[in-house]
Scaffold this active site. Structure first.
Site, PDB file in Angstrom:
ATOM      1  N   ASP A  34      40.765  21.800  53.659  1.00  0.00           N
ATOM      2  CA  ASP A  34      40.652  23.245  53.865  1.00  0.00           C
ATOM      3  C   ASP A  34      39.918  23.519  55.178  1.00  0.00           C
ATOM      4  OD1 ASP A  34      39.671  25.998  53.746  1.00  0.00           O
ATOM      5  OD2 ASP A  34      40.271  25.972  51.636  1.00  0.00           O
ATOM      6  N   MET A  35      40.550  24.298  56.057  1.00  0.00           N
ATOM      7  CA  MET A  35      39.956  24.573  57.362  1.00  0.00           C
ATOM      8  C   MET A  35      38.599  25.270  57.249  1.00  0.00           C
ATOM      9  SD  MET A  35      39.986  24.296  60.610  1.00  0.00           S
ATOM     10  CE  MET A  35      41.615  23.729  61.132  1.00  0.00           C
ATOM     11  N   GLU A  94      57.908  34.892  52.933  1.00  0.00           N
ATOM     12  CA  GLU A  94      59.097  34.135  52.560  1.00  0.00           C
ATOM     13  C   GLU A  94      59.795  34.756  51.358  1.00  0.00           C
ATOM     14  OE1 GLU A  94      58.232  29.590  53.287  1.00  0.00           O
ATOM     15  OE2 GLU A  94      56.370  30.616  52.793  1.00  0.00           O
ATOM     16  N   GLU A 114      47.082  32.751  60.196  1.00  0.00           N
ATOM     17  CA  GLU A 114      46.716  34.160  60.044  1.00  0.00           C
ATOM     18  C   GLU A 114      45.208  34.378  59.922  1.00  0.00           C
ATOM     19  OE1 GLU A 114      48.978  35.903  56.801  1.00  0.00           O
ATOM     20  OE2 GLU A 114      50.673  34.598  57.282  1.00  0.00           O
ATOM     21  N   ASN A 115      44.480  33.362  59.458  1.00  0.00           N
ATOM     22  CA  ASN A 115      43.088  33.593  59.050  1.00  0.00           C
ATOM     23  C   ASN A 115      42.053  32.688  59.708  1.00  0.00           C
ATOM     24  OD1 ASN A 115      43.680  35.629  56.904  1.00  0.00           O
ATOM     25  ND2 ASN A 115      44.841  33.923  56.047  1.00  0.00           N
ATOM     26  N   ASP A 168      65.128  26.017  52.703  1.00  0.00           N
ATOM     27  CA  ASP A 168      64.080  25.964  53.719  1.00  0.00           C
ATOM     28  C   ASP A 168      64.574  25.415  55.051  1.00  0.00           C
ATOM     29  OD1 ASP A 168      61.685  27.057  53.005  1.00  0.00           O
ATOM     30  OD2 ASP A 168      60.602  25.161  52.998  1.00  0.00           O
ATOM     31  N   ARG A 175      63.832  29.510  46.140  1.00  0.00           N
ATOM     32  CA  ARG A 175      63.495  28.743  47.342  1.00  0.00           C
ATOM     33  C   ARG A 175      63.772  27.268  47.081  1.00  0.00           C
ATOM     34  NH1 ARG A 175      58.047  26.154  49.153  1.00  0.00           N
ATOM     35  NH2 ARG A 175      58.536  25.595  51.298  1.00  0.00           N
TER      36      ARG A 175
END
Length: 396
Positions: free
Chosen positions: A283-284, A383, A334-335, A146, A89
């Site tokens: 961090d959410m 990815e 996603e979370n 990318d 990558r």
């Protein structure tokens, strides 16, 4: 059958995933951290097991040797030559690369030359490529860029409204990032919707510590939120996203901690975003805990975050003249069901409705209601698999 390894190397880390191809079966995955520092850590996960060792790993070549020896020691492979392909990558490919390419010395030199566009990523990636070429010189080696997916943007989209000499002489333009992720989830969305990708209009939202939104028209990127660097776009975990550029000289003149533009850019990259505004965390999960406690700075940071993401999604509805689906992916995408709900709230005019139960209980797939004109999908990005697929494609 062949084994292909996908590599994501940074300046002090090397993340990897080993696949059996073409079955696309994950055989093992892991990460080597603290390369060049004392007490480096190598972690391997396979068959539900986890092996970890702490040792000194002075450079990427040593890291690759340890990785390969771990695979043999754990009986994941019996010899180096079982691995027939490696995909790397690369964050910044500039305009040199519009697709993944087979590696040669010129490609490595170009990756190194483009380090100014991704100083935290390209040098480590180049070191990883050289390490694999030294130890496994005969395998198929591929660079996956990318930004390559975004090279389909038209000139009026990727150029900035500044004198054109900065593009012609210095290649200043929008490049975008997270392209491998946006490409993968668009392909998966088409499968989920049961329609050809070539007839879909999609908005894909990669929302992790880094955040990028992409407008995908019939399988091609027509606009994306990250720009000349990954600093552009919505607010992120530690990055500011878009700000008025006149702020930079203004704060340098007034803040003694900022000696020059490099200091200011470092602040915008590493000390801004959710973490910078809240003063709590990038961090959410920590921000959501702050919401529960009614911490005013957490509330403010969260509201800015939602506001900026909504605005980019709205822009891309305009760019695409409507959309068939909005896709959430990556860590927060996603979370973080609360974040998804709040992004969608107030956008009913676009025809989006999500099912609260599907959203809250971590449902992967279509979380929209039957009446939703625009489907809302949650898709886990992969990815590494995209990289492995490109290695197989270029082997042929």
């Amino acid at each position: 059958m062949s084994k292909t390894i996908a590599i994501n190397a940074g300046s002090s880390s090397l993340k990897w995933q080993l696949y059996q191809m073409p079955e696309e079966t994950v055989l093992a995955q892991g990460i080597i951290e603290r390369i060049g520092l004392k007490d480096s850590i190598s972690t391997v996960k396979f068959n539900g097991n986890k092996e970890e060792q702490v040792t000194d790993i002075p450079d990427h070549t040593t890291a690759v040797k340890i990785l390969l020896n771990d695979l043999i020691h754990l009986n994941i492979i019996s010899a180096y030559d079982e691995i027939t392909g490696v995909g790397h990558r690369i964050v910044a490919g500039g305009e040199y690369f519009t697709d993944s390419v087979l590696v040669d010395e010129k490609v490595i030199e170009q990756v190194e030359e483009l380090s100014a566009l991704a100083p935290l990523h390209n040098p480590g990636a180049a070191a990883g490529i050289r390490a694999f070429r030294e130890i496994l010189p005969d395998i198929t080696s591929v660079c996956v860029f990318d930004n390559a997916f975004h090279m389909t943007m038209q000139k009026h989209t990727y150029l900035y409204p500044i004198p054109q000499k900065y593009y012609t002489e210095h290649k200043v333009r929008k490049y975008g990032a997270h392209g491998t992720s946006h490409k993968y989830v668009a392909q998966e969305a088409a499968k989920m919707l049961g329609r050809p990708l070539e007839e879909l209009k999609l908005i894909t939202a990669h929302i992790g510590n880094g955040v990028s939104i992409t407008a995908n028209y019939h399988g091609q990127s027509v606009d994306t939120s990250m720009g000349f660097t990954p600093l552009a776009g919505p607010m992120m975990g530690t990055r500011s996203g878009d700000i008025d550029p006149a702020i930079i000289p203004y704060i340098i003149e007034r803040d003694p901690e900022l000696k020059d533009a490099a200091d200011a850019i470092n602040m915008l990259n590493k000390k801004s975003g959710l973490g910078g505004v809240s003063g709590i965390s990038s961090d959410m999960r920590d921000i959501e805990a702050g919401l529960q406690e009614k911490n005013p700075d957490a509330v403010l940071a969260y509201n800015i975050f939602i506001d900026r993401i909504k605005k980019f999604i709205g822009q891309y509805f305009a760019v695409l003249n409507g959309a068939d689906a909005l896709v959430f992916t990556a860590g927060m995408g996603e979370n973080a069901p609360l974040m998804r709900q709040d992004v969608i709230n107030g956008m009913s005019w676009f025809g989006m409705e999500i099912d609260p139960e599907k959203n809250v209980f971590g449902y992967r797939g279509d979380i929209s209601t039957p009446n939703s004109k625009v489907k809302v999908l949650v898709i886990s990005t992969d990815e590494e698999l995209c990289i492995a697929r490109d290695v197989e494609r270029l082997k042929k």
